[in-house]
Write a protein that holds these residues in place. Sequence first.
Motif, PDB file in Angstrom:
ATOM      1  N   TYR A  74      59.003   3.282  33.848  1.00  0.00           N
ATOM      2  CA  TYR A  74      58.550   2.791  35.149  1.00  0.00           C
ATOM      3  C   TYR A  74      59.786   2.475  35.973  1.00  0.00           C
ATOM      4  N   TYR A  83      56.225   1.750  40.108  1.00  0.00           N
ATOM      5  CA  TYR A  83      55.787   3.125  39.913  1.00  0.00           C
ATOM      6  C   TYR A  83      55.699   3.380  38.414  1.00  0.00           C
ATOM      7  N   TYR A  85      54.957   6.023  35.343  1.00  0.00           N
ATOM      8  CA  TYR A  85      55.019   7.452  35.064  1.00  0.00           C
ATOM      9  C   TYR A  85      54.313   7.776  33.754  1.00  0.00           C
ATOM     10  N   LYS A  88      53.548  14.730  31.807  1.00  0.00           N
ATOM     11  CA  LYS A  88      52.824  15.792  32.504  1.00  0.00           C
ATOM     12  C   LYS A  88      51.804  16.433  31.567  1.00  0.00           C
ATOM     13  N   SER A 120      60.979  19.022  33.636  1.00  0.00           N
ATOM     14  CA  SER A 120      60.399  17.844  34.253  1.00  0.00           C
ATOM     15  C   SER A 120      59.299  17.315  33.343  1.00  0.00           C
ATOM     16  N   TYR A 122      57.928  13.897  33.259  1.00  0.00           N
ATOM     17  CA  TYR A 122      57.046  12.828  33.709  1.00  0.00           C
ATOM     18  C   TYR A 122      56.572  13.058  35.141  1.00  0.00           C
ATOM     19  N   ILE A 123      55.480  12.383  35.460  1.00  0.00           N
ATOM     20  CA  ILE A 123      54.925  12.421  36.803  1.00  0.00           C
ATOM     21  C   ILE A 123      54.268  11.069  37.073  1.00  0.00           C
ATOM     22  N   ARG A 124      54.348  10.607  38.316  1.00  0.00           N
ATOM     23  CA  ARG A 124      53.681   9.351  38.656  1.00  0.00           C
ATOM     24  C   ARG A 124      52.172   9.479  38.420  1.00  0.00           C
ATOM     25  N   GLN A 127      49.994  10.817  41.130  1.00  0.00           N
ATOM     26  CA  GLN A 127      50.244  12.183  41.588  1.00  0.00           C
ATOM     27  C   GLN A 127      49.634  13.240  40.675  1.00  0.00           C
ATOM     28  N   VAL A 143      61.369  12.640  40.491  1.00  0.00           N
ATOM     29  CA  VAL A 143      61.412  11.691  39.368  1.00  0.00           C
ATOM     30  C   VAL A 143      62.800  11.066  39.350  1.00  0.00           C
ATOM     31  N   SER A 176      64.573  -0.275  36.315  1.00  0.00           N
ATOM     32  CA  SER A 176      63.733   0.582  35.480  1.00  0.00           C
ATOM     33  C   SER A 176      63.586  -0.007  34.084  1.00  0.00           C
ATOM     34  N   ASP A 234      49.575   3.500  41.387  1.00  0.00           N
ATOM     35  CA  ASP A 234      49.659   4.017  40.022  1.00  0.00           C
ATOM     36  C   ASP A 234      48.775   3.256  39.039  1.00  0.00           C
TER      37      ASP A 234
END
Length: 337
Positions: A74, A83, A85, A88, A120, A122-124, A127, A143, A176, A234
């Motif tokens: 996060y 945020y 994460y 994916k 890539s 992770y994703i929020r 999203q 990210v 973070s 989120d």
Amino acid sequence: MMMYYIFTLKFLTPVHFGDTANGGSLDKFSLQCSADTLFAALCNEAANKGSDAVETLVKKTAEGKIVFSSLFPYCRTVDDDLYFYLPKPLLKLEQDEQQSAKSFEEIKQLATKLKKQKKSTYIRASQINSLLESGSSDRQFAVPEFAAPLVAGRVALREEKPLPYYVGSYVFSEHSGLYFILGVEHEEEFTLIKELLLSLGYSGIGGKRSSGYGKFELADDELELFDDGGVYDDDTAIALMLYNEKSKYQMCLAPVCPKADELAVVKQGRYKLIKRGGFITSSAAKDNIKRNSIYMLQEGSCFPERLCGQMLQQTVDGLAHDVYRDGIGMFVGLKNE
């Protein structure tokens, strides 16, 4: 009804989470901490409270009355927003685009996009629906850099001849850390986990704890997850997905060890296998004992329905108690209409 909470951890020291998929050596490390590692660490803290606490934790988790996600990154914005994460989803969303790419040049461009996409991870949470609605998993989302990798040289002095080795770790930025989702049915279960978690912060989580790694504190008060009908941020997105059991895509947020009668469902999904190993840390053992390795379904794997998973039990020579591995899993429903 299951109640869900988010716990945000602020790490005070470097962290070392072993990457058993790449051999598990000290110079191989991961940003993410799996749910079975968290469960084992909490069991070790519960053992300091007595056998009743361990028995309660194992029994409630095996029955699905306590569930854990893995620890994901996060970050905190300048406006003090959080945020969160998620991994994916492992879905082949680019299928239509592949079929439409006919020329050699189009195929090359698509292959380049997909190669970048694999990097890539992770994703929020808010999203994920945008990713699914785009119909293509090569869509990029920003990210941040959650932590800086660090590899430090060490010398083993216990051998007859001193031997050099390397330890890999991550140092999180000031804004973070890692968070996990806890699901409980009753308040006393929540109280038990929070008490164990506060104690674990002093002991540390992950590898090289004897060197001071993995110590943390709670960055914020726990955040209860529910749909408040307000801003779609989120935590609201996570809440909606946790209670969405009817979606045709159910993504796991923790390693899962499916039961034999669930394999037919597994075959209908898209998944990756992850090797889980590591060492057993117990006050009943003089030295760390290596666990038997096992392959589980990796976080981000998606299935047409939620799996029950199972708690794994292992008898170890030299230990007066059995060792448990959490393979129950936690699932979120992904909307794709």
